[in-house]
Design a protein around this motif. Sequence first.
Motif, PDB file in Angstrom:
ATOM      1  N   ILE A   1       2.418   1.960  -3.819  1.00  0.00           N
ATOM      2  CA  ILE A   1       1.041   2.374  -3.915  1.00  0.00           C
ATOM      3  C   ILE A   1       0.831   3.470  -3.821  1.00  0.00           C
ATOM      4  O   ILE A   1       0.700   4.200  -5.311  1.00  0.00           O
ATOM      5  N   ASN A   2       0.655   4.239  -2.748  1.00  0.00           N
ATOM      6  CA  ASN A   2       0.589   5.257  -3.184  1.00  0.00           C
ATOM      7  C   ASN A   2       1.642   6.152  -2.751  1.00  0.00           C
ATOM      8  O   ASN A   2       1.047   7.660  -3.205  1.00  0.00           O
TER       9      ASN A   2
ATOM     10  N   PRO B   1      -5.037  -2.740  -6.752  1.00  0.00           N
ATOM     11  CA  PRO B   1      -3.761  -2.728  -7.037  1.00  0.00           C
ATOM     12  C   PRO B   1      -2.891  -3.743  -6.598  1.00  0.00           C
ATOM     13  O   PRO B   1      -1.938  -4.191  -7.105  1.00  0.00           O
TER      14      PRO B   1
ATOM     15  N   ALA C   1       1.094  -0.957   0.022  1.00  0.00           N
ATOM     16  CA  ALA C   1      -0.110   0.039   0.035  1.00  0.00           C
ATOM     17  C   ALA C   1       0.486   1.283   0.113  1.00  0.00           C
ATOM     18  O   ALA C   1       0.582   2.106  -0.620  1.00  0.00           O
TER      19      ALA C   1
ATOM     20  N   GLU D   1      -6.065   1.336  -9.746  1.00  0.00           N
ATOM     21  CA  GLU D   1      -6.474   2.411  -7.949  1.00  0.00           C
ATOM     22  C   GLU D   1      -7.116   3.695  -9.287  1.00  0.00           C
ATOM     23  O   GLU D   1      -8.422   4.449  -8.571  1.00  0.00           O
TER      24      GLU D   1
ATOM     25  N   ARG E   1      -6.243  -0.336  -1.087  1.00  0.00           N
ATOM     26  CA  ARG E   1      -5.618  -0.482  -2.137  1.00  0.00           C
ATOM     27  C   ARG E   1      -5.989  -2.174  -2.719  1.00  0.00           C
ATOM     28  O   ARG E   1      -4.743  -2.726  -2.716  1.00  0.00           O
TER      29      ARG E   1
ATOM     30  N   CYS F   1      -1.513   1.051 -10.484  1.00  0.00           N
ATOM     31  CA  CYS F   1      -1.853   2.290 -10.198  1.00  0.00           C
ATOM     32  C   CYS F   1      -3.209   3.233 -11.316  1.00  0.00           C
ATOM     33  O   CYS F   1      -4.093   3.652 -10.603  1.00  0.00           O
TER      34      CYS F   1
END
Length: 385
Positions: A105-106, A138, A102, A163, A135, A160
Amino acid sequence: MSIIFFGQCVHQSLFFSSRNNNPMSVGMPNCSFKSSLVQVNSTNKIPDTVSSSYKTMPGSSLIQTRPNCSVTTPLQLVDESENKDEEKAIAFEFKKYMFSKANAINEALDKSVSLRHPGKIHEAMRYSLLAGGKRVRPILCIASCELVGGSEESVMPSACAIEMIHTMSLIHDDLPCMDNDDLRRGKPTNHRVFGEDVAVLAGDALLAFAFEHIACSTKGVEPQKVLRVVWELGRAIGSEGLVAGQVVDLSSGGLSNGGLDLLEYIHVHKTAALLEGAVVIGAIIGGGSDEEIERLRKFARCIGLMFQVVDDILDVTKSSQELGKTACKDLVADKLTYPKLLGLEKSREFAQELNRQARDQLSVFDVEKAKPLICLADYIAHRQN
Protein backbone atom coordinates in the motif's frame (compact mmCIF):
# COMPACT_ATOMS: atom_id res chain seq x y z
CA MET A 1 -26.13 4.62 41.16
CA SER A 2 -26.73 3.30 37.66
CA ILE A 3 -25.17 3.76 34.26
CA ILE A 4 -26.58 3.34 30.79
CA PHE A 5 -25.46 0.26 28.87
CA PHE A 6 -26.14 -0.83 25.32
CA GLY A 7 -28.85 -3.40 24.96
CA GLN A 8 -29.28 -4.86 21.51
CA CYS A 9 -27.81 -2.12 19.39
CA VAL A 10 -25.75 -4.42 17.24
CA HIS A 11 -27.89 -7.55 17.46
CA GLN A 12 -30.09 -5.88 14.90
CA SER A 13 -28.76 -4.93 11.47
CA LEU A 14 -26.55 -1.87 11.80
CA PHE A 15 -27.78 0.48 9.12
CA PHE A 16 -27.38 4.22 8.81
CA SER A 17 -30.50 6.31 9.09
CA SER A 18 -31.79 8.44 6.23
CA ARG A 19 -30.47 6.11 3.56
CA ASN A 20 -32.20 5.32 0.32
CA ASN A 21 -31.81 2.04 -1.51
CA ASN A 22 -28.60 1.73 -3.47
CA PRO A 23 -29.40 2.54 -7.11
CA MET A 24 -26.39 0.50 -8.17
CA SER A 25 -27.42 -2.78 -6.60
CA VAL A 26 -30.37 -5.10 -6.18
CA GLY A 27 -31.18 -6.10 -2.64
CA MET A 28 -29.51 -3.28 -0.76
CA PRO A 29 -30.93 -2.68 2.72
CA ASN A 30 -33.52 -0.15 3.68
CA CYS A 31 -31.26 1.47 6.21
CA SER A 32 -32.36 2.31 9.70
CA PHE A 33 -30.24 2.19 12.82
CA LYS A 34 -31.78 2.12 16.27
CA SER A 35 -30.40 0.99 19.59
CA SER A 36 -32.19 0.04 22.75
CA LEU A 37 -30.84 1.27 26.07
CA VAL A 38 -31.15 -0.50 29.39
CA GLN A 39 -30.05 0.33 32.90
CA VAL A 40 -27.20 -1.47 34.62
CA ASN A 41 -26.96 -1.11 38.37
CA SER A 42 -23.76 -0.48 40.28
CA THR A 43 -23.23 -4.21 40.90
CA ASN A 44 -22.60 -4.57 37.15
CA LYS A 45 -25.13 -7.36 36.84
CA ILE A 46 -26.52 -7.62 33.34
CA PRO A 47 -30.33 -7.55 33.55
CA ASP A 48 -32.57 -10.23 32.08
CA THR A 49 -33.83 -7.83 29.45
CA VAL A 50 -30.47 -8.00 27.70
CA SER A 51 -29.81 -10.84 25.27
CA SER A 52 -28.05 -13.96 26.51
CA SER A 53 -24.88 -13.10 24.62
CA TYR A 54 -24.38 -10.16 26.96
CA LYS A 55 -24.99 -12.28 30.04
CA THR A 56 -22.18 -14.63 29.06
CA MET A 57 -19.89 -11.89 27.87
CA PRO A 58 -16.29 -12.34 29.03
CA GLY A 59 -15.09 -9.79 31.53
CA SER A 60 -11.37 -9.81 30.83
CA SER A 61 -9.65 -6.53 30.11
CA LEU A 62 -9.72 -5.45 26.49
CA ILE A 63 -6.45 -3.65 26.73
CA GLN A 64 -4.46 -6.35 28.52
CA THR A 65 -5.65 -9.41 26.57
CA ARG A 66 -3.59 -10.42 23.56
CA PRO A 67 -5.65 -11.74 20.64
CA ASN A 68 -5.25 -15.34 19.51
CA CYS A 69 -5.73 -15.61 15.77
CA SER A 70 -5.32 -19.39 15.56
CA VAL A 71 -8.69 -20.07 13.99
CA THR A 72 -9.56 -23.72 13.45
CA THR A 73 -13.32 -23.49 12.96
CA PRO A 74 -15.55 -20.48 12.33
CA LEU A 75 -15.64 -18.23 15.40
CA GLN A 76 -13.67 -20.69 17.53
CA LEU A 77 -10.33 -19.66 18.99
CA VAL A 78 -7.73 -22.18 20.06
CA ASP A 79 -7.26 -22.23 23.84
CA GLU A 80 -4.35 -19.92 24.60
CA SER A 81 -3.02 -22.00 27.50
CA GLU A 82 -2.85 -25.21 25.41
CA ASN A 83 -1.59 -23.88 22.09
CA LYS A 84 1.18 -21.38 22.79
CA ASP A 85 3.40 -22.58 19.96
CA GLU A 86 0.62 -22.54 17.37
CA GLU A 87 -0.55 -19.13 18.60
CA LYS A 88 2.94 -17.69 18.15
CA ALA A 89 3.13 -19.14 14.64
CA ILE A 90 -0.21 -17.69 13.60
CA ALA A 91 0.52 -14.35 15.28
CA PHE A 92 3.79 -14.18 13.34
CA GLU A 93 1.97 -14.99 10.10
CA PHE A 94 -0.53 -12.22 10.79
CA LYS A 95 2.27 -9.75 11.44
CA LYS A 96 3.85 -10.81 8.17
CA TYR A 97 0.51 -10.36 6.42
CA MET A 98 0.06 -6.85 7.84
CA PHE A 99 3.66 -5.91 7.04
CA SER A 100 3.41 -7.21 3.48
CA LYS A 101 0.11 -5.49 2.75
CA ALA A 102 1.18 -2.21 4.36
CA ASN A 103 4.38 -2.18 2.31
CA ALA A 104 2.45 -2.78 -0.91
CA ILE A 105 0.00 0.00 0.00
CA ASN A 106 2.78 2.44 0.91
CA GLU A 107 4.54 1.77 -2.39
CA ALA A 108 1.31 2.31 -4.34
CA LEU A 109 0.53 5.52 -2.44
CA ASP A 110 4.04 6.86 -3.06
CA LYS A 111 3.65 6.27 -6.79
CA SER A 112 0.13 7.65 -6.99
CA VAL A 113 0.88 11.05 -5.39
CA SER A 114 4.21 12.18 -6.76
CA LEU A 115 5.96 15.51 -6.30
CA ARG A 116 4.98 17.71 -9.21
CA HIS A 117 3.85 21.29 -9.83
CA PRO A 118 2.65 23.05 -7.70
CA GLY A 119 5.26 21.59 -5.38
CA LYS A 120 3.89 22.92 -2.09
CA ILE A 121 0.47 21.30 -2.32
CA HIS A 122 1.86 17.93 -3.37
CA GLU A 123 4.45 18.09 -0.61
CA ALA A 124 1.66 18.75 1.91
CA MET A 125 -0.42 15.88 0.50
CA ARG A 126 2.50 13.48 0.72
CA TYR A 127 3.51 14.69 4.18
CA SER A 128 0.32 13.34 5.74
CA LEU A 129 -0.40 10.51 3.29
CA LEU A 130 3.03 8.91 3.73
CA ALA A 131 3.42 9.67 7.44
CA GLY A 132 2.98 6.03 8.35
CA GLY A 133 -0.01 4.64 10.16
CA LYS A 134 -1.38 1.13 10.41
CA ARG A 135 -3.17 1.22 7.01
CA VAL A 136 -6.10 -0.65 8.57
CA ARG A 137 -8.70 0.64 6.09
CA PRO A 138 -6.88 -0.23 2.85
CA ILE A 139 -5.81 -3.58 4.30
CA LEU A 140 -9.45 -4.32 5.17
CA CYS A 141 -10.35 -3.43 1.59
CA ILE A 142 -7.77 -5.84 0.18
CA ALA A 143 -8.65 -8.62 2.63
CA SER A 144 -12.35 -8.32 1.81
CA CYS A 145 -11.62 -8.46 -1.92
CA GLU A 146 -9.43 -11.54 -1.56
CA LEU A 147 -12.01 -13.21 0.69
CA VAL A 148 -14.59 -13.28 -2.14
CA GLY A 149 -12.09 -14.31 -4.82
CA GLY A 150 -10.61 -11.02 -6.04
CA SER A 151 -7.00 -9.94 -6.38
CA GLU A 152 -4.85 -7.34 -4.63
CA GLU A 153 -3.90 -5.82 -7.98
CA SER A 154 -7.50 -5.14 -8.98
CA VAL A 155 -8.46 -3.54 -5.66
CA MET A 156 -5.29 -1.57 -4.92
CA PRO A 157 -6.47 1.71 -6.54
CA SER A 158 -9.61 1.61 -4.39
CA ALA A 159 -7.60 0.73 -1.29
CA CYS A 160 -5.30 3.70 -1.93
CA ALA A 161 -8.28 5.99 -2.53
CA ILE A 162 -9.72 5.01 0.84
CA GLU A 163 -6.44 5.86 2.55
CA MET A 164 -6.34 9.21 0.73
CA ILE A 165 -9.79 10.04 2.03
CA HIS A 166 -8.92 8.85 5.52
CA THR A 167 -5.84 11.09 5.45
CA MET A 168 -7.99 14.01 4.29
CA SER A 169 -10.29 13.46 7.26
CA LEU A 170 -7.31 13.50 9.64
CA ILE A 171 -5.87 16.70 8.16
CA HIS A 172 -9.21 18.47 8.44
CA ASP A 173 -10.03 16.97 11.84
CA ASP A 174 -6.79 18.39 13.28
CA LEU A 175 -7.50 21.97 12.14
CA PRO A 176 -8.01 24.67 14.80
CA CYS A 177 -11.63 25.09 13.70
CA MET A 178 -12.24 21.37 14.31
CA ASP A 179 -10.36 19.35 16.97
CA ASN A 180 -7.37 21.73 17.07
CA ASP A 181 -4.61 19.16 17.42
CA ASP A 182 -0.84 19.57 17.11
CA LEU A 183 0.23 15.93 16.83
CA ARG A 184 -0.69 13.15 14.41
CA ARG A 185 1.10 9.83 13.95
CA GLY A 186 3.90 11.16 16.13
CA LYS A 187 4.54 14.18 13.88
CA PRO A 188 3.34 17.80 13.85
CA THR A 189 -0.05 18.05 12.19
CA ASN A 190 -0.28 19.24 8.60
CA HIS A 191 -1.45 22.75 9.39
CA ARG A 192 1.42 23.19 11.87
CA VAL A 193 3.91 22.51 9.09
CA PHE A 194 2.25 24.04 6.03
CA GLY A 195 -0.26 26.48 7.49
CA GLU A 196 -4.03 26.20 7.77
CA ASP A 197 -4.69 27.38 4.22
CA VAL A 198 -2.47 24.77 2.58
CA ALA A 199 -3.67 22.05 4.97
CA VAL A 200 -7.29 22.66 3.92
CA LEU A 201 -6.32 22.53 0.26
CA ALA A 202 -4.18 19.41 0.76
CA GLY A 203 -7.18 17.62 2.23
CA ASP A 204 -9.39 18.86 -0.61
CA ALA A 205 -6.87 17.67 -3.20
CA LEU A 206 -6.63 14.20 -1.64
CA LEU A 207 -10.41 13.91 -1.61
CA ALA A 208 -10.73 14.83 -5.28
CA PHE A 209 -7.80 12.69 -6.37
CA ALA A 210 -9.19 9.63 -4.57
CA PHE A 211 -12.11 9.41 -7.00
CA GLU A 212 -9.89 10.24 -9.99
CA HIS A 213 -7.53 7.44 -8.96
CA ILE A 214 -10.31 4.85 -8.79
CA ALA A 215 -11.66 5.87 -12.19
CA CYS A 216 -8.29 6.02 -13.96
CA SER A 217 -6.23 3.29 -12.31
CA THR A 218 -8.64 0.40 -11.75
CA LYS A 219 -7.87 -2.31 -14.31
CA GLY A 220 -9.68 -5.50 -15.24
CA VAL A 221 -12.89 -4.62 -13.37
CA GLU A 222 -16.30 -4.18 -15.00
CA PRO A 223 -17.26 -0.50 -15.37
CA GLN A 224 -20.53 -1.13 -13.52
CA LYS A 225 -18.58 -2.33 -10.49
CA VAL A 226 -16.28 0.69 -10.62
CA LEU A 227 -19.32 2.97 -10.77
CA ARG A 228 -20.80 1.19 -7.76
CA VAL A 229 -17.52 1.65 -5.88
CA VAL A 230 -17.59 5.39 -6.57
CA TRP A 231 -21.19 5.55 -5.33
CA GLU A 232 -20.37 3.56 -2.19
CA LEU A 233 -17.37 5.71 -1.32
CA GLY A 234 -19.20 9.00 -1.91
CA ARG A 235 -22.03 7.77 0.27
CA ALA A 236 -19.66 6.81 3.08
CA ILE A 237 -18.04 10.22 3.37
CA GLY A 238 -20.86 12.63 2.48
CA SER A 239 -23.51 14.53 4.40
CA GLU A 240 -25.09 11.31 5.65
CA GLY A 241 -21.79 9.56 6.37
CA LEU A 242 -18.46 10.81 7.71
CA VAL A 243 -19.44 14.49 7.42
CA ALA A 244 -22.67 13.87 9.32
CA GLY A 245 -20.76 12.30 12.19
CA GLN A 246 -18.24 15.12 12.25
CA VAL A 247 -20.93 17.81 12.33
CA VAL A 248 -22.82 16.19 15.20
CA ASP A 249 -19.53 15.56 17.02
CA LEU A 250 -18.63 19.24 16.82
CA SER A 251 -21.92 20.23 18.41
CA SER A 252 -21.85 17.57 21.15
CA GLY A 253 -19.06 18.92 23.35
CA GLY A 254 -20.22 19.79 26.84
CA LEU A 255 -23.75 18.47 26.34
CA SER A 256 -25.19 17.52 29.71
CA ASN A 257 -28.04 15.51 28.22
CA GLY A 258 -26.07 13.62 25.56
CA GLY A 259 -26.60 9.87 25.73
CA LEU A 260 -25.49 6.69 24.03
CA ASP A 261 -27.88 7.12 21.14
CA LEU A 262 -26.19 10.40 20.21
CA LEU A 263 -22.69 8.98 20.74
CA GLU A 264 -23.58 5.94 18.66
CA TYR A 265 -24.77 8.14 15.81
CA ILE A 266 -21.53 10.12 15.86
CA HIS A 267 -19.26 7.09 15.74
CA VAL A 268 -21.30 5.00 13.32
CA HIS A 269 -21.05 7.88 10.87
CA LYS A 270 -17.73 9.57 11.68
CA THR A 271 -15.65 6.40 12.08
CA ALA A 272 -17.56 3.29 11.03
CA ALA A 273 -18.81 4.69 7.70
CA LEU A 274 -15.38 4.75 6.06
CA LEU A 275 -14.41 1.37 7.52
CA GLU A 276 -17.64 -0.01 6.11
CA GLY A 277 -16.89 1.57 2.76
CA ALA A 278 -13.45 -0.04 2.70
CA VAL A 279 -14.78 -3.55 3.34
CA VAL A 280 -17.77 -3.27 1.03
CA ILE A 281 -15.74 -1.77 -1.82
CA GLY A 282 -13.28 -4.64 -1.56
CA ALA A 283 -16.13 -7.13 -1.80
CA ILE A 284 -17.61 -5.33 -4.81
CA ILE A 285 -14.31 -5.28 -6.70
CA GLY A 286 -13.73 -8.93 -5.79
CA GLY A 287 -17.05 -10.01 -7.27
CA GLY A 288 -18.87 -10.87 -4.05
CA SER A 289 -22.56 -11.76 -4.17
CA ASP A 290 -25.16 -9.39 -2.71
CA GLU A 291 -25.48 -11.72 0.31
CA GLU A 292 -21.71 -11.78 0.86
CA ILE A 293 -21.47 -8.02 0.50
CA GLU A 294 -24.20 -7.43 3.07
CA ARG A 295 -22.61 -9.83 5.56
CA LEU A 296 -19.34 -7.97 5.15
CA ARG A 297 -21.17 -4.66 5.52
CA LYS A 298 -22.51 -5.75 8.92
CA PHE A 299 -19.07 -7.07 9.88
CA ALA A 300 -17.57 -3.69 9.02
CA ARG A 301 -20.15 -1.71 10.99
CA CYS A 302 -19.39 -3.76 14.08
CA ILE A 303 -15.63 -3.32 13.81
CA GLY A 304 -16.08 0.34 12.87
CA LEU A 305 -17.98 1.08 16.05
CA MET A 306 -15.54 -1.12 17.99
CA PHE A 307 -12.64 0.90 16.57
CA GLN A 308 -14.04 4.06 18.11
CA VAL A 309 -14.92 2.42 21.44
CA VAL A 310 -11.29 1.29 21.71
CA ASP A 311 -10.11 4.74 20.58
CA ASP A 312 -12.12 6.32 23.41
CA ILE A 313 -10.56 3.89 25.89
CA LEU A 314 -7.02 4.54 24.67
CA ASP A 315 -7.58 8.29 24.84
CA VAL A 316 -7.89 8.09 28.63
CA THR A 317 -5.50 5.20 29.34
CA LYS A 318 -2.45 5.95 27.16
CA SER A 319 0.03 8.80 26.91
CA SER A 320 0.49 11.09 23.91
CA GLN A 321 3.83 9.41 23.23
CA GLU A 322 2.20 5.96 23.18
CA LEU A 323 -0.67 7.11 20.97
CA GLY A 324 1.30 9.27 18.56
CA LYS A 325 -1.36 11.95 19.03
CA THR A 326 -2.59 14.12 21.87
CA ALA A 327 -4.01 12.04 24.71
CA CYS A 328 -7.09 13.01 26.75
CA LYS A 329 -8.12 15.64 24.20
CA ASP A 330 -11.75 14.41 24.25
CA LEU A 331 -11.75 14.63 28.02
CA VAL A 332 -10.41 18.18 27.93
CA ALA A 333 -12.97 19.15 25.30
CA ASP A 334 -15.70 17.51 27.40
CA LYS A 335 -16.82 15.39 24.44
CA LEU A 336 -19.11 12.41 24.66
CA THR A 337 -17.13 9.17 24.87
CA TYR A 338 -17.90 5.60 25.84
CA PRO A 339 -15.79 5.67 29.02
CA LYS A 340 -17.57 8.89 30.02
CA LEU A 341 -21.01 7.30 29.63
CA LEU A 342 -20.31 3.64 30.43
CA GLY A 343 -17.11 3.62 32.45
CA LEU A 344 -13.94 1.84 31.34
CA GLU A 345 -14.92 -1.75 32.18
CA LYS A 346 -18.30 -1.63 30.47
CA SER A 347 -16.68 0.05 27.46
CA ARG A 348 -14.22 -2.83 27.25
CA GLU A 349 -17.02 -5.37 27.52
CA PHE A 350 -18.96 -3.60 24.78
CA ALA A 351 -15.92 -3.69 22.49
CA GLN A 352 -15.58 -7.42 23.11
CA GLU A 353 -19.23 -7.97 22.25
CA LEU A 354 -18.88 -5.98 19.03
CA ASN A 355 -15.90 -8.12 18.10
CA ARG A 356 -17.91 -11.31 18.71
CA GLN A 357 -20.74 -10.08 16.54
CA ALA A 358 -18.35 -9.04 13.78
CA ARG A 359 -16.90 -12.54 13.75
CA ASP A 360 -20.39 -14.01 13.55
CA GLN A 361 -20.81 -12.39 10.15
CA LEU A 362 -17.76 -14.25 8.83
CA SER A 363 -19.00 -17.70 9.83
CA VAL A 364 -20.33 -18.51 6.33
CA PHE A 365 -17.00 -17.91 4.61
CA ASP A 366 -14.08 -20.27 4.13
CA VAL A 367 -12.11 -20.20 7.37
CA GLU A 368 -8.68 -19.92 5.77
CA LYS A 369 -9.75 -17.04 3.55
CA ALA A 370 -11.50 -15.31 6.47
CA LYS A 371 -8.45 -15.44 8.77
CA PRO A 372 -7.12 -12.00 7.77
CA LEU A 373 -10.44 -10.30 8.57
CA ILE A 374 -10.87 -12.26 11.80
CA CYS A 375 -7.36 -11.30 12.90
CA LEU A 376 -7.86 -7.71 11.77
CA ALA A 377 -10.97 -7.50 13.96
CA ASP A 378 -8.97 -8.85 16.90
CA TYR A 379 -6.18 -6.41 16.09
CA ILE A 380 -8.60 -3.49 16.24
CA ALA A 381 -10.05 -4.77 19.51
CA HIS A 382 -6.67 -5.13 21.18
CA ARG A 383 -4.64 -2.33 19.58
CA GLN A 384 -2.52 -0.14 21.83
CA ASN A 385 -2.48 3.06 19.77
